[in-house]
Design an enzyme around this catalytic site. Structure first.
Site, short mmCIF file in Angstrom:
data_model
loop_
_atom_site.label_atom_id
_atom_site.label_comp_id
_atom_site.label_asym_id
_atom_site.label_seq_id
_atom_site.Cartn_x
_atom_site.Cartn_y
_atom_site.Cartn_z
N PRO A 16 0.80 -1.23 0.00
CA PRO A 16 0.00 0.00 0.00
C PRO A 16 0.84 1.28 0.00
CG PRO A 16 -0.83 -1.53 1.64
CD PRO A 16 0.44 -2.10 1.11
N ASN A 17 0.34 2.24 -0.75
CA ASN A 17 0.88 3.59 -0.86
C ASN A 17 2.20 3.69 -1.63
OD1 ASN A 17 -1.23 5.00 0.56
ND2 ASN A 17 -0.45 4.02 2.40
N ARG A 24 4.80 11.07 -1.84
CA ARG A 24 4.52 10.83 -0.42
C ARG A 24 5.81 10.90 0.40
NH1 ARG A 24 4.30 5.50 2.30
NH2 ARG A 24 3.49 5.95 4.36
N TYR A 29 11.04 8.71 1.94
CA TYR A 29 11.06 7.69 0.89
C TYR A 29 11.78 8.12 -0.39
CZ TYR A 29 7.56 5.70 3.98
OH TYR A 29 6.92 5.21 5.07
N ASN A 80 7.91 -5.75 -0.60
CA ASN A 80 7.86 -4.60 0.29
C ASN A 80 6.39 -4.47 0.68
OD1 ASN A 80 7.72 -2.18 1.62
ND2 ASN A 80 9.02 -1.08 0.17
N ALA A 83 3.06 -0.63 4.84
CA ALA A 83 2.42 -0.58 6.16
C ALA A 83 1.90 -1.95 6.60
CB ALA A 83 1.28 0.43 6.15
N HIS A 86 3.67 -4.50 9.29
CA HIS A 86 3.53 -4.45 10.74
C HIS A 86 2.23 -5.07 11.25
CE1 HIS A 86 6.70 -1.68 9.76
NE2 HIS A 86 5.83 -0.95 9.10
N ASP A 93 1.18 -15.64 6.34
CA ASP A 93 0.71 -17.00 6.08
C ASP A 93 0.83 -17.36 4.60
OD1 ASP A 93 0.21 -17.34 8.77
OD2 ASP A 93 -1.97 -17.16 8.59
N GLU A 104 12.56 -9.51 1.92
CA GLU A 104 11.75 -8.39 2.38
C GLU A 104 12.58 -7.11 2.21
OE1 GLU A 104 9.81 -6.83 6.61
OE2 GLU A 104 10.86 -8.74 6.55
N HIS A 106 12.61 -2.74 2.47
CA HIS A 106 12.01 -1.48 2.92
C HIS A 106 12.91 -0.33 2.51
CE1 HIS A 106 8.96 -3.53 5.20
NE2 HIS A 106 9.91 -4.35 5.63
N LEU A 107 12.33 0.71 1.95
CA LEU A 107 13.09 1.87 1.51
C LEU A 107 13.74 2.59 2.70
CD1 LEU A 107 10.46 3.16 -1.04
CD2 LEU A 107 12.69 2.20 -1.61
N SER A 108 12.99 2.76 3.77
CA SER A 108 13.52 3.42 4.96
C SER A 108 13.95 2.35 5.97
CB SER A 108 12.45 4.33 5.59
OG SER A 108 11.39 3.56 6.11
N ARG A 113 12.54 4.17 12.98
CA ARG A 113 11.29 4.92 12.84
C ARG A 113 10.43 4.76 14.08
NH1 ARG A 113 8.88 4.77 7.24
NH2 ARG A 113 7.72 6.47 8.19
N ARG A 117 6.50 0.73 13.79
CA ARG A 117 7.08 0.28 12.51
C ARG A 117 8.26 -0.65 12.69
NH1 ARG A 117 4.80 3.37 8.35
NH2 ARG A 117 4.20 5.47 8.99
#
Length: 150
Positions: A16-17, A24, A29, A80, A83, A86, A93, A104, A106-108, A113, A117
């Site tokens: 998402p996002n 954003r 990011y 990725n 949100a 978390h 699953d 996995e 993550h950009l940040s 954070r 997160r």
């Protein structure tokens, strides 16, 4: 079903996002768009001998279904979950269905954070985690997967 290792298939799932990258929170990011990230990954994938498929959704169920479709069809997965990292036991699953390397991304750096997160629901089922390198994290993940699936 045995997958063709010479023409390995890798699925990249964006949560998402991430479709709003570049707009954003650029201070967190960066300004690179998802379209640019996917184009860069596609180009690198070709150089590495990978058939790359990218997918983005703002909906948990769509992400779960895409992961389920990867069973027996993909040689590796980069995800990725954004949100949903978390909160999503459903994505966790679904990843358990896969018998392929899962990275996995993550950009940040999620560990620098907000406290909520800092917990990943999928880190213990992923093969590896890359966090905090911005767009380069995806490149690192794809290069690592190429080594794992060839």
């Amino acid at each position: 079903m045995a997958l063709n290792k010479d023409q390995a298939k890798v699925l990249v799932v964006h949560g998402p996002n991430l479709n709003m990258l570049g707009q954003r929170e650029p201070e967190v990011y960066g300004t690179t768009t998802l379209k640019a990230i996917n184009a860069s990954l596609d180009e690198l994938g070709k150089k590495l001998g990978l058939l790359l498929e990218t997918f983005q959704s703002n909906h948990e169920g769509a992400i779960v279904e895409k992961i389920q479709e990867a069973v027996g069809e993909q040689n590796g997965l980069i995800i990725n979950p954004a949100a949903l990292t978390h909160t999503s036991i459903a994505i966790r699953d679904a990843l358990l269905l896969l018998d392929i390397p899962v990275i996995e991304v993550h950009l940040s750096n999620i560990y620098k954070r907000e406290p909520f997160r800092r917990k990943s629901m999928i880190s213990d089922v992923a093969t590896a985690q890359i966090t905090g390198f911005g767009m380069q994290g995806y490149t690192m993940a794809l290069e690592a997967l190429a080594g794992m699936v060839h």
